[in-house]
Design a protein around this motif. Structure first.
Motif, PDB file in Angstrom:
ATOM      1  N   THR A   1       0.837  -1.192   0.000  1.00  0.00           N
ATOM      2  CA  THR A   1       0.000   0.000   0.000  1.00  0.00           C
ATOM      3  C   THR A   1       0.873   1.243   0.000  1.00  0.00           C
ATOM      4  O   THR A   1       1.817   1.361   0.774  1.00  0.00           O
ATOM      5  N   LEU A   2       0.540   2.188  -0.855  1.00  0.00           N
ATOM      6  CA  LEU A   2       1.345   3.386  -1.022  1.00  0.00           C
ATOM      7  C   LEU A   2       1.371   4.250   0.225  1.00  0.00           C
ATOM      8  O   LEU A   2       2.311   5.015   0.437  1.00  0.00           O
ATOM      9  N   SER A   3       0.362   4.142   1.082  1.00  0.00           N
ATOM     10  CA  SER A   3       0.282   4.960   2.282  1.00  0.00           C
ATOM     11  C   SER A   3       1.416   4.686   3.265  1.00  0.00           C
ATOM     12  O   SER A   3       1.635   5.476   4.186  1.00  0.00           O
ATOM     13  N   SER A   4       2.144   3.596   3.092  1.00  0.00           N
ATOM     14  CA  SER A   4       3.255   3.252   3.973  1.00  0.00           C
ATOM     15  C   SER A   4       4.548   3.954   3.594  1.00  0.00           C
ATOM     16  O   SER A   4       5.554   3.783   4.275  1.00  0.00           O
ATOM     17  N   TYR A   5       4.549   4.751   2.528  1.00  0.00           N
ATOM     18  CA  TYR A   5       5.764   5.338   1.981  1.00  0.00           C
ATOM     19  C   TYR A   5       5.661   6.843   1.805  1.00  0.00           C
ATOM     20  O   TYR A   5       4.619   7.360   1.410  1.00  0.00           O
ATOM     21  N   ILE A   6       6.781   7.522   2.081  1.00  0.00           N
ATOM     22  CA  ILE A   6       6.915   8.878   1.599  1.00  0.00           C
ATOM     23  C   ILE A   6       7.298   8.770   0.134  1.00  0.00           C
ATOM     24  O   ILE A   6       7.930   7.796  -0.286  1.00  0.00           O
ATOM     25  N   MET A   7       6.921   9.764  -0.654  1.00  0.00           N
ATOM     26  CA  MET A   7       7.151   9.711  -2.093  1.00  0.00           C
ATOM     27  C   MET A   7       7.881  10.961  -2.556  1.00  0.00           C
ATOM     28  O   MET A   7       7.678  12.051  -2.021  1.00  0.00           O
ATOM     29  N   GLY A   8       8.700  10.783  -3.567  1.00  0.00           N
ATOM     30  CA  GLY A   8       9.434  11.907  -4.120  1.00  0.00           C
ATOM     31  C   GLY A   8       9.519  11.840  -5.630  1.00  0.00           C
ATOM     32  O   GLY A   8       9.397  10.765  -6.226  1.00  0.00           O
ATOM     33  N   TRP A   9       9.702  13.008  -6.235  1.00  0.00           N
ATOM     34  CA  TRP A   9       9.989  13.116  -7.658  1.00  0.00           C
ATOM     35  C   TRP A   9      11.384  13.708  -7.816  1.00  0.00           C
ATOM     36  O   TRP A   9      11.726  14.684  -7.132  1.00  0.00           O
ATOM     37  N   PHE A  10      12.150  13.139  -8.721  1.00  0.00           N
ATOM     38  CA  PHE A  10      13.498  13.589  -9.016  1.00  0.00           C
ATOM     39  C   PHE A  10      13.658  13.691 -10.519  1.00  0.00           C
ATOM     40  O   PHE A  10      12.868  13.127 -11.278  1.00  0.00           O
ATOM     41  N   ARG A  11      14.662  14.416 -10.952  1.00  0.00           N
ATOM     42  CA  ARG A  11      14.905  14.521 -12.385  1.00  0.00           C
ATOM     43  C   ARG A  11      16.396  14.547 -12.663  1.00  0.00           C
ATOM     44  O   ARG A  11      17.198  14.968 -11.833  1.00  0.00           O
ATOM     45  N   GLN A  12      16.745  14.082 -13.842  1.00  0.00           N
ATOM     46  CA  GLN A  12      18.126  14.097 -14.285  1.00  0.00           C
ATOM     47  C   GLN A  12      18.194  14.809 -15.632  1.00  0.00           C
ATOM     48  O   GLN A  12      17.729  14.282 -16.644  1.00  0.00           O
ATOM     49  N   CYS A  13      18.743  16.004 -15.619  1.00  0.00           N
ATOM     50  CA  CYS A  13      18.903  16.788 -16.833  1.00  0.00           C
ATOM     51  C   CYS A  13      20.097  16.262 -17.617  1.00  0.00           C
ATOM     52  O   CYS A  13      21.003  15.646 -17.044  1.00  0.00           O
ATOM     53  N   PRO A  14      20.129  16.508 -18.916  1.00  0.00           N
ATOM     54  CA  PRO A  14      21.239  16.006 -19.734  1.00  0.00           C
ATOM     55  C   PRO A  14      22.595  16.446 -19.198  1.00  0.00           C
ATOM     56  O   PRO A  14      22.828  17.631 -18.964  1.00  0.00           O
TER      57      PRO A  14
END
Length: 123
Positions: free
Chosen positions: A28-41
């Motif tokens: 279940t997703l509620s058990s996790y903190i979530m993040g977005w990351f990116r990698q530019c060229p």
């Protein structure tokens, strides 16, 4: 313990909008903190946004504050990144990540990662 799959990437013109989705399975997703990351060229992967387990707290990199919004729908096991007023500098591969930590953690401590989705912003 959890598998992540990003979707919604693509090519847009500067000033446009795009919404990324991250679907989770395994736990279940509620058990996790979530993040977005990116990698530019040609650059290292960098933090974009994060959200607490309940969705009550959000965090953003200075470069995206006021333009990007992270949200989650635990009932659907999905996390979103709404990106508005996109700039050419936002061009990157965007990754979804998850961790069972109760607090904000640095990038190297996230245990689970998606495969990434390409976002290209043209001038």
């Amino acid at each position: 313990q959890v598998q992540l799959v990003e979707s919604g990437g693509g090519q847009v013109q500067a000033g446009g909008s795009l919404r990324l989705s991250c679907a989770a399975s395994g736990r279940t997703l509620s058990s996790y903190i979530m993040g977005w990351f990116r990698q530019c060229p040609g650059k290292e992967r960098e933090f974009v946004a994060a959200i607490s387990r309940s969705g009550g707290r959000t965090y953003y990199a200075d470069s995206v504050k006021g333009r990007f919004t992270i949200s989650r729908d635990n009932a659907k096991n999905t996390v979103y990144l709404q990106m508005n007023s996109l700039k050419p500098g936002d061009t990157a591969v965007y990754y979804c990540a998850a961790d069972r930590s109760l607090t904000v953690i640095p990038i190297e401590k996230y245990d689970y990662w998606g495969q990434g989705t390409q976002v290209t912003v043209s001038s």
